[in-house]
Design a protein around this motif. Structure first.
Motif: not given
Lengths: 502, 84
Positions: B36-44
């Motif tokens: 579930q790691w993605d760009s959005m997860a990074h930002l969140e």
């Protein structure tokens, strides 16, 4: 320019090499390649094709972000053939299907990583620097062309039936697009410009971001693959002082939290496309790009990258942005359109309907895998039914209202949700539904729901990875006894959305 | 010692973030290894860490974060007294 005898797309790259060989053409993986260095690689690959007497009008290119892959694109173009990019990150079965549909029997591959691909002949393009051929004194595209096809490239889009759809794009369409940007609209591109190239070569944004800089004698800066995409984009834009960029609007909400610590003062032209552009995102973006002209582009692979454009102005766009979405503007010269209702009849001016595109930028539908349902005959012309709902406003700008089907755009990638459901059903033998949900600030994610228990969760995920590329993988999969239905017997998306929000 | 303490606290933050009470992190484990790691997860995640530790990262700092150890180093730097 007439479209009868069009030069290869890379013809002006060759001219710019002759004019300014020392200028930077390509920046990739932290390494700069001058026009001369890139041309040396292009020429070496070209000679391989010539020596092997390749006569196919389509040549596959299997590779990613390395100089050889980019040189292969240019070499195939100068050879006169159409290129078919294949992404090594895609599942093998999907790549095999693409090879079958495109009928390619020769594939250029950089490195030793290319697998055996459906019986196609693999030609390794990894050339040690010392072994690139010396360039002859006289080079011209007329002298290099060995095959002459009207097709520029062939790409694949997501299809509801589980198989990717082939879209052959013609040189005439690409040249019409180039003319729009280089001759008709007064864009002031310079050979000192540094262009961003953030797209995978299997995505048509890469044609815009690779060929336009090389046609204008400028430099193309490639965003490295892997890593967190928005960070790689912003870091490259900042460190390399990028002046022209095409990107999907979904990058903006990621950068917005850093508005106090990041700016792109060098950006002169910011093209946004591939997804709907929200008015509030455009305003936020303008703050980060104070000198840039922001242009909202609209187009599909089938209409050759982009076929309408809207120059964003904060003051005028506010009144024109229907439901907060910036208009997609007016069609390019040579592009015809009509707006029709569900029965295929033209709507009255100012009424919403499906946008249908015809004209010089339309793909070669006669050799693509397209259903006749997607075409419309009108006044002796064939129109492609885009599935996009639009309305023409008083200023003759087209306003965008969304899709009429289950096609979505996530991070600029076009995805048929039906294709994900197809494979989930095939793998599990159960009912499956995938939703695309906006998770704050315009960022979208895919959520799948499957009837059944989570016992085989890992197997299902692994199987899905064999069928679909990374950008089509669901962010989360939920297993449930029964997918909820509404009174009409359709999937109750409201209930599923509520589950996601929890 | 400081790093260890911060990593322990960070582990709690990540357990809530990833909704996984059993999660155990090592300083050098790349976030990309989390499903579930993605760009959005990074930002969140960065936003969550900023809120928890009451700090703000510069874009270049956020861009360099690849693992929990990177966050710990940034937080330790912020605790140091400013150079005279």
């Amino acid at each position: 320019m007439g479209f009868e005898t069009l030069p290869p797309l890379a013809a002006r790259f060759l001219e710019n090499f002759l004019k300014n060989p020392a200028r930077t053409a390509l920046y990739i993986r932290g390494e700069k390649f001058s026009y001369k260095e890139l041309m040396a690689r292009v020429y070496s690959i070209y000679i391989i094709l010539k020596t092997k007497k390749i006569t196919a009008s389509r040549i596959g290119i299997y590779g990613g972000d390395d100089a050889e892959t980019y040189a292969s694109v240019l070499a195939v173009s100068l050879y006169g053939a159409s290129y078919v990019p294949l992404n090594p990150g895609n599942p093998a079965a999907r790549t095999e299907e693409m090879i079958k549909q495109s009928g390619i029997d020769c594939i250029l591959a950089s490195g030793s990583g290319a697998p055996r691909l459906n019986g196609a002949r693999i030609i390794n393009t990894s050339i040690p620097e010392k072994k690139t051929l010396s360039l002859p004194l006289h080079l011209s595209w007329e002298g290099m062309e060995r095959v002459n096809t009207s097709e520029a490239y062939l790409l694949f889009t997501s299809g509801t039936s589980g198989t990717p759809k082939a879209v052959p794009v013609l040189k005439q369409g690409v040249y019409n697009l180039f003319q729009y940007f280089l001759e008709r609209e007064g864009y002031d591109f310079k050979n000192t410009d540094r262009w961003l190239q953030m797209y995978d070569l299997t995505f048509d944004g890469s044609v815009f971001s690779l060929f336009l800089p090389l046609m204008t004698g400028a430099s193309c800066y490639v965003v490295p693959a892997g890593g967190v995409k928005y960070i790689e984009i912003a870091s490259l834009m900042e460190s390399q002082k990028i002046t022209v960029a095409l990107m999907p609007p979904s990058v903006i909400p990621y950068l917005e939290p850093y508005r106090d610590t990041i700016k792109f003062p060098h950006l002169r032209y910011s093209f946004l496309g591939g997804e709907s552009l929200l008015y509030r995102s455009a305003c936020q973006w303008q703050k980060l790009t104070p000198r840039a002209k922001i242009i909202n582009l609209y187009g599909l692979t089938e209409t050759t990258i982009a076929c309408t454009a809207y120059l964003f102005d904060k003051k005028t766009a506010v009144a024109e942005s229907a439901k907060g979405i910036v208009p997609i503007g007016k069609p390019f010269h040579g592009v015809k359109y009509c707006i029709v209702d569900s029965r295929g009849k033209s709507v009255i001016k100012g009424v919403k309907g499906e946008l249908c595109i015809s004209g010089v930028q339309l793909f070669n539908f006669s050799s693509g895998g397209i259903s006749s349902k997607q075409l419309l005959k009108r006044g002796g012309s064939i129109f492609y039914k885009t599935g996009d709902i639009v309305r023409e406003n008083r200023n003759k700008n087209l306003e965008f209202y969304g899709r009429k089907d289950r096609q979505v755009k996530v991070n600029g990638y076009r995805i048929e949700l039906g294709e994900i459901d197809f494979y989930l059903r095939e793998i599990t033998g159960s009912q499956a539904v995938t939703l695309c949900v906006e998770k704050g600030k315009g960022v979208k994610r895919l959520y799948s729901f499957i009837e059944g228990s989570a016992r085989q969760k890992d197997r299902i995920k692994a199987e899905l990875f064999k069928k679909l590329p990374g950008h089509m993988q669901p962010y989360s999969i939920t297993y449930m006894g029964k997918i909820p239905l509404n009174r009409n017997g359709k999937t109750d998306t409201g209930k599923l959305l509520a589950m996601i929000q929890r | 010692m400081e790093e260890e303490k911060i990593l322990k606290e960070l582990e709690q933050v990540l357990r809530i973030f990833f909704r996984n009470n059993q999660l155990s992190i090592k300083a050098e484990t790349p976030f990309t290894e989390f499903s579930q790691w993605d760009s959005m997860a990074h930002l969140e995640l960065i936003t969550t860490v900023e809120k928890h530790f009451k700090t703000r990262f510069h874009f270049s700092e956020a861009a360099a974060i690849k693992c929990a150890g990177d966050i710990a180093k940034l937080l330790i730097d912020r605790m140091k007294p400013p150079k005279k």
